[in-house]
Design an enzyme around this catalytic site. Sequence first.
Site, PDB file in Angstrom:
ATOM      1  N   GLY A 133       9.567   5.355  16.053  1.00 40.30           N
ATOM      2  CA  GLY A 133       8.883   4.076  16.202  1.00 40.30           C
ATOM      3  C   GLY A 133       9.705   3.035  15.473  1.00 40.30           C
ATOM      4  O   GLY A 133      10.593   3.380  14.670  1.00 40.30           O
ATOM      5  N   ALA A 134       9.438   1.771  15.766  1.00 41.71           N
ATOM      6  CA  ALA A 134      10.282   0.737  15.153  1.00 41.71           C
ATOM      7  C   ALA A 134       9.462  -0.462  14.703  1.00 41.71           C
ATOM      8  O   ALA A 134       9.951  -1.579  14.650  1.00 41.71           O
ATOM      9  CB  ALA A 134      11.376   0.320  16.133  1.00 41.71           C
ATOM     10  N   GLY A 135       8.216  -0.215  14.384  1.00 35.47           N
ATOM     11  CA  GLY A 135       7.353  -1.324  13.981  1.00 35.47           C
ATOM     12  C   GLY A 135       7.573  -1.764  12.544  1.00 35.47           C
ATOM     13  O   GLY A 135       8.440  -1.256  11.840  1.00 35.47           O
TER      14      GLY A 135
ATOM     15  N   MET B 160       5.531  -1.481   9.903  1.00 38.29           N
ATOM     16  CA  MET B 160       5.161  -0.468   8.905  1.00 38.29           C
ATOM     17  C   MET B 160       6.322   0.470   8.616  1.00 38.29           C
ATOM     18  O   MET B 160       6.620   0.810   7.481  1.00 38.29           O
ATOM     19  CB  MET B 160       3.981   0.359   9.445  1.00 38.29           C
ATOM     20  CG  MET B 160       2.683  -0.357   9.478  1.00 38.29           C
ATOM     21  SD  MET B 160       1.885  -0.210   7.885  1.00 38.29           S
ATOM     22  CE  MET B 160       1.028   1.349   8.109  1.00 38.29           C
TER      23      MET B 160
ATOM     24  N   HIS C 214      -4.446 -12.140 -25.968  1.00 38.07           N
ATOM     25  CA  HIS C 214      -3.849 -12.460 -24.682  1.00 38.07           C
ATOM     26  C   HIS C 214      -2.358 -12.113 -24.654  1.00 38.07           C
ATOM     27  O   HIS C 214      -1.905 -11.385 -23.774  1.00 38.07           O
ATOM     28  CB  HIS C 214      -4.058 -13.932 -24.356  1.00 38.07           C
ATOM     29  CG  HIS C 214      -3.499 -14.334 -23.033  1.00 38.07           C
ATOM     30  ND1 HIS C 214      -4.096 -13.983 -21.836  1.00 38.07           N
ATOM     31  CD2 HIS C 214      -2.380 -15.033 -22.707  1.00 38.07           C
ATOM     32  CE1 HIS C 214      -3.371 -14.444 -20.838  1.00 38.07           C
ATOM     33  NE2 HIS C 214      -2.321 -15.082 -21.337  1.00 38.07           N
TER      34      HIS C 214
ATOM     35  N   SER D 215      -0.910  -7.982 -15.920  1.00 36.57           N
ATOM     36  CA  SER D 215      -0.025  -8.236 -14.780  1.00 36.57           C
ATOM     37  C   SER D 215      -0.745  -8.004 -13.463  1.00 36.57           C
ATOM     38  O   SER D 215      -1.774  -7.334 -13.413  1.00 36.57           O
ATOM     39  CB  SER D 215       1.178  -7.300 -14.825  1.00 36.57           C
ATOM     40  OG  SER D 215       1.872  -7.476 -16.016  1.00 36.57           O
TER      41      SER D 215
ATOM     42  N   THR E 199       6.835 -17.330 -15.343  1.00 36.26           N
ATOM     43  CA  THR E 199       7.280 -16.296 -14.401  1.00 36.26           C
ATOM     44  C   THR E 199       6.656 -16.628 -13.053  1.00 36.26           C
ATOM     45  O   THR E 199       5.928 -17.607 -12.935  1.00 36.26           O
ATOM     46  CB  THR E 199       6.803 -14.897 -14.830  1.00 36.26           C
ATOM     47  OG1 THR E 199       5.403 -14.805 -14.562  1.00 36.26           O
ATOM     48  CG2 THR E 199       7.040 -14.653 -16.301  1.00 36.26           C
ATOM     49  N   CYS E 200       6.907 -15.794 -12.039  1.00 31.84           N
ATOM     50  CA  CYS E 200       6.326 -16.154 -10.741  1.00 31.84           C
ATOM     51  C   CYS E 200       4.821 -15.957 -10.718  1.00 31.84           C
ATOM     52  O   CYS E 200       4.141 -16.473  -9.853  1.00 31.84           O
ATOM     53  CB  CYS E 200       7.014 -15.420  -9.601  1.00 31.84           C
ATOM     54  SG  CYS E 200       7.160 -13.668  -9.863  1.00 31.84           S
ATOM     55  N   ASN E 201       4.285 -15.212 -11.694  1.00 33.79           N
ATOM     56  CA  ASN E 201       2.839 -15.015 -11.700  1.00 33.79           C
ATOM     57  C   ASN E 201       2.097 -15.822 -12.764  1.00 33.79           C
ATOM     58  O   ASN E 201       0.881 -15.846 -12.776  1.00 33.79           O
ATOM     59  CB  ASN E 201       2.506 -13.548 -11.899  1.00 33.79           C
ATOM     60  CG  ASN E 201       2.739 -12.747 -10.641  1.00 33.79           C
ATOM     61  OD1 ASN E 201       2.605 -13.284  -9.544  1.00 33.79           O
ATOM     62  ND2 ASN E 201       3.111 -11.501 -10.781  1.00 33.79           N
TER      63      ASN E 201
ATOM     64  N   GLN F 214       8.685  -5.463 -16.008  1.00 34.38           N
ATOM     65  CA  GLN F 214       9.525  -6.663 -16.121  1.00 34.38           C
ATOM     66  C   GLN F 214       8.993  -7.698 -17.105  1.00 34.38           C
ATOM     67  O   GLN F 214       9.761  -8.388 -17.752  1.00 34.38           O
ATOM     68  CB  GLN F 214       9.698  -7.371 -14.763  1.00 34.38           C
ATOM     69  CG  GLN F 214      10.540  -6.627 -13.772  1.00 34.38           C
ATOM     70  CD  GLN F 214       9.652  -5.807 -12.849  1.00 34.38           C
ATOM     71  OE1 GLN F 214       8.717  -5.144 -13.311  1.00 34.38           O
ATOM     72  NE2 GLN F 214       9.914  -5.839 -11.567  1.00 34.38           N
TER      73      GLN F 214
END
Lengths: 273, 446
Positions: B201-203, B205, B111, B121, B61-63, B128
Amino acid sequence: MNIYFFKISTLLYFLATMVYSVYLILLKDDLLRWASRTVLLGFVIHTLAFLSRYVEAGYTPVTNLHESLSFFAWMIIGVLLIAGLRYRIKMLGSFLTPIALILMLFALALPKEILPLAPVLRSFWHPFHVIFAFLGNAFFTLAFCCGVMYLIQEHQLKSKRMGAIGKRLPSLKVLDDLNYYSLKFGFPLLTLGIITGAVWAEYAWGRYWGWDPKETWSLITWFLYAALLHQRLTVGWRGRKAALMAILGFIAVLFTFLGVNLLLPGLHAYSNW
Amino acid sequence: MKEKLNLGLKLNMEIIVIGLNHKTAPINIRERLAFQDSEIEEALRRIRSIPSIRETMILSTCNRVEIYATSKDIEKAVQELKQFLSEIHRFPLERFERNLYLLIGEEAVRHIFRVASSLDSMVVGEPQILGQIKEAYQRANESKASGVILHRLLHRAFHVAKRVRTETKISNHAVSVSSVAVELAQRIFGTLEDRVVFLVGAGEMIELAARHLVSGGVKKILVTNRTYERALTLAREFQGEAFPFGEMSVGLKKADIVISATNSPEPILTSEQMIRVMKERKHRPIFFIDIADPRDIEPEVGDLENVYLYNIDDLQKVALENLKDREKEAERAEGIVREEVERFVRWYQSLEVTPTIVALRKKFEEIRVRELEKMLSLHPELTEKERKSLEAMTSAIINKILHEPITHLKEKDEEAMADFYIDALQTLFQLPQSSEVAKEEEDARI
């Protein structure tokens, strides 16, 4: 026969209340399934109790305090089943079932014999008066429970805590909507109840309105709910205010129903025990 | 049932896991070692051809990248698996060897149980991983790379994951600031579908928070910003509507959820202003998320009726509270894992030849004695001599029946298949060590 059915349904409501209370602590959803099955069975048997008493007595059994308490509880559970199906609110049973149970236990303690019908109650209008009034009251009970749940949920949100119960409670929006819906049903029913009551009073005592305590208090209750509905539609009283008003209205309902019977003498005194 | 008789051969097959995950290796190394879906079949085939390895499965997996295997010669198997990883990815072993972990036997069992239950995880409780393990297992099955032990191991792992999911509340807690905001919005408004979100605001975050709300169901987005162009860009991105900053009150009137993050040194919304807005809104509830520093919205605004105001610290506090709850749940989950590891190890140890033969003999002997007694009590006329010969004959029958299977089991050549035979015998004859586990496995399948 009707007494047996009545007792069995009381027992079932008791069991359901227990399971619902355990649910409030453990929050295991499996419990809910059992609780609602028990309530449904209780409602079916309660219906049998009502029908068999109707057959055994020969009149609509809403003539004394035992009968009206039982009828009120029956209506409350009916409203719970409808609202529960329609809105899938998990917590609702934990609030409504105990109220119905208390009414049932109260009714259980009162004389349950079927007596010959008092002459003033021999009226076409009387059963309608009682049925409308109690169905309306059942919706007000629902509004009351929604109000209480609303205050709990709101308190948790305002105090910025994510309690386990708050997570299971419905959203503020759903509770406020349901509060409004129950008023939309409850208020016209209460109005009909008062009107049919007045018509019946005309037959029984020769006047529509006599300011006896029951009549006065139902008018007070009516004004409370009328005020709430009016404010809601005009200035947008919603949320907390509506919740508080629904609670206040319910206290008035209880007083009109029980307080007046027990504390103040009047024409409705035949419905004493 | 742990007699040290040493009559037959002992099964020294061990389960091993070799691999790396987000805790032991940085992303660039994980990437190098990850298997594409299309590569897995070939990889499994190559591992299968390593003689020291019996069964295998690849979880990528990606991890994490992990190879599960059973082997009798662990040292050799580990060396060969490392070589394999290095060769198939054309990546020198010394570049990643120190990132690898190796778990053997009980540790390996623990494990996989923990991984399947999402206790290992990056985001504990995320669901998932179970699907990914199921897929890995299915691939191993299709390539016939897995056998009796991995079958059982994986079925148990799915069972453990299911128990953890239903018996603990590990995955019910929102632990990121954005997911807490979404959860709170749902507690106020129910479904978010018809809600209007107003971004002040448009930052970056703001964009992130808005994205979370959109994935939570929100459809309509309004944006305002001091530089109008930024507002327009962001509005376009969400197919929303942009306002000039001066018309903020229009947005406040329409919105249900307001996310604010300007860098104004002073609050841009005071409670006096908000009281007016609430009247215009007919007191419809409104939810403010103030992620600006310093604050954009006066704290007193939160005291107004039907106004819910959370700043970034509040959100973080709730997230932390949830995290603590989740840690408590994780402890309970570890308890479940411990229990299940013990159970699996019990089954695993019963996979030895000797106890199985003993149990098999015992079972047959019991049947023989029971049936013989029944028969003898029905025929009291039999003489002592006749009884003796009946006894001898029945014993001879079971010995003859058992002779060949037992010889077969004890043969060195059959060592490789021993686990399969033992499992089959235990299941077919319902031998005591395995019957309990077998039943549970049935449960897990349902």
